[in-house]
Motif scaffolding. Structure first.
Motif, PDB file in Angstrom:
ATOM      1  N   ARG A  64      80.056  46.483  64.228  1.00 43.36           N
ATOM      2  CA  ARG A  64      80.443  47.385  62.720  1.00 43.36           C
ATOM      3  C   ARG A  64      79.258  46.683  61.990  1.00 43.36           C
ATOM      4  NH1 ARG A  64      85.867  47.208  61.393  1.00 43.36           N
ATOM      5  NH2 ARG A  64      84.962  45.444  60.381  1.00 43.36           N
ATOM      6  N   ASN A  65      78.410  47.927  61.589  1.00 44.32           N
ATOM      7  CA  ASN A  65      77.260  48.184  59.805  1.00 44.32           C
ATOM      8  C   ASN A  65      78.152  48.638  58.773  1.00 44.32           C
ATOM      9  OD1 ASN A  65      76.447  50.427  60.737  1.00 44.32           O
ATOM     10  ND2 ASN A  65      74.284  49.569  61.262  1.00 44.32           N
TER      11      ASN A  65
ATOM     12  N   GLY B 161      83.106  51.352  63.105  1.00 41.25           N
ATOM     13  CA  GLY B 161      82.598  52.284  62.329  1.00 41.25           C
ATOM     14  C   GLY B 161      81.278  53.326  62.455  1.00 41.25           C
ATOM     15  N   CYS B 162      82.042  54.249  63.815  1.00 43.19           N
ATOM     16  CA  CYS B 162      81.030  55.497  64.327  1.00 43.19           C
ATOM     17  C   CYS B 162      81.284  56.566  63.487  1.00 43.19           C
ATOM     18  CB  CYS B 162      81.674  55.912  65.258  1.00 43.19           C
ATOM     19  SG  CYS B 162      83.579  56.912  65.269  1.00 43.19           S
ATOM     20  N   GLY B 163      82.184  56.744  61.894  1.00 38.00           N
ATOM     21  CA  GLY B 163      81.956  57.393  61.039  1.00 38.00           C
ATOM     22  C   GLY B 163      83.136  58.759  61.641  1.00 38.00           C
TER      23      GLY B 163
ATOM     24  N   GLU C 159      80.733  52.974  53.598  1.00 39.41           N
ATOM     25  CA  GLU C 159      80.533  51.162  53.156  1.00 39.41           C
ATOM     26  C   GLU C 159      79.918  49.998  54.278  1.00 39.41           C
ATOM     27  OE1 GLU C 159      82.916  49.408  49.979  1.00 39.41           O
ATOM     28  OE2 GLU C 159      83.424  51.914  49.057  1.00 39.41           O
ATOM     29  N   GLU C 160      78.541  49.323  53.355  1.00 37.89           N
ATOM     30  CA  GLU C 160      78.259  49.148  54.103  1.00 37.89           C
ATOM     31  C   GLU C 160      78.762  47.587  54.612  1.00 37.89           C
ATOM     32  OE1 GLU C 160      73.420  46.472  53.981  1.00 37.89           O
ATOM     33  OE2 GLU C 160      74.144  48.281  52.770  1.00 37.89           O
ATOM     34  N   GLU C 161      79.170  47.289  55.613  1.00 39.67           N
ATOM     35  CA  GLU C 161      79.588  46.183  55.931  1.00 39.67           C
ATOM     36  C   GLU C 161      79.018  44.998  55.114  1.00 39.67           C
ATOM     37  OE1 GLU C 161      82.332  44.104  57.234  1.00 39.67           O
ATOM     38  OE2 GLU C 161      82.831  46.615  58.117  1.00 39.67           O
ATOM     39  N   LYS C 162      80.003  43.799  54.583  1.00 43.13           N
ATOM     40  CA  LYS C 162      78.752  42.844  53.650  1.00 43.13           C
ATOM     41  C   LYS C 162      79.040  41.477  54.677  1.00 43.13           C
ATOM     42  CE  LYS C 162      79.067  44.748  49.195  1.00 43.13           C
ATOM     43  NZ  LYS C 162      79.644  46.384  50.056  1.00 43.13           N
TER      44      LYS C 162
END
Ligand code: SF4
Ligand code: SF4
Length: 96
Positions: A35-36, A77-79, A93-96
């Motif tokens: 996931r990103n 993280g498919c949205g 939100e972007e993965e940290k």
């Protein structure tokens, strides 16, 4: 019910299901590593309508105190949840 890991992975050919689909809840590994972006739920905006819960292809959204929460161990993280929420309660939100 939240997704869960089985105690034992399939190890022999006979133990692997014939069809491509495993029975519901059959998760053998945590799969969030690819996931990103991740969905973040704004609890103030969430109405608890459960549309995201119904549409999540991985069944990783669960009911939580009249609202919903995401199990990040399994979310890919498919949205889809963000797109389906008509109250704009989910942001990616972007993965940290
Ligand atoms: S679709 Fe939106 S408002 Fe409905 S439960 Fe999910 S986050 Fe909450
Ligand atoms: S991003 Fe995809 S996998 Fe993750 S909770 Fe939303 S719909 Fe489910």
């Amino acid at each position: 019910m939240k997704p869960f890991l089985r105690n034992k992975n399939p190890v022999t050919y006979e133990e692997i299901p014939e069809a491509t689909a495993y029975e519901a809840g059959y998760l053998v590994t945590k799969n969030a590593g690819w996931r990103n972006i991740r969905p973040v739920i704004d609890i103030e905006k969430c109405k608890g309508c459960l549309q995201c819960y119904l549409y999540c292809p991985d069944g990783v959204i669960y009911k939580n105190d009249g609202k919903v929460a995401v199990d990040y161990d399994f979310c890919k993280g498919c949205g889809i949840c963000k797109k389906i929420c008509r109250f704009s309660a989910i942001t990616m939100e972007e993965e940290k």
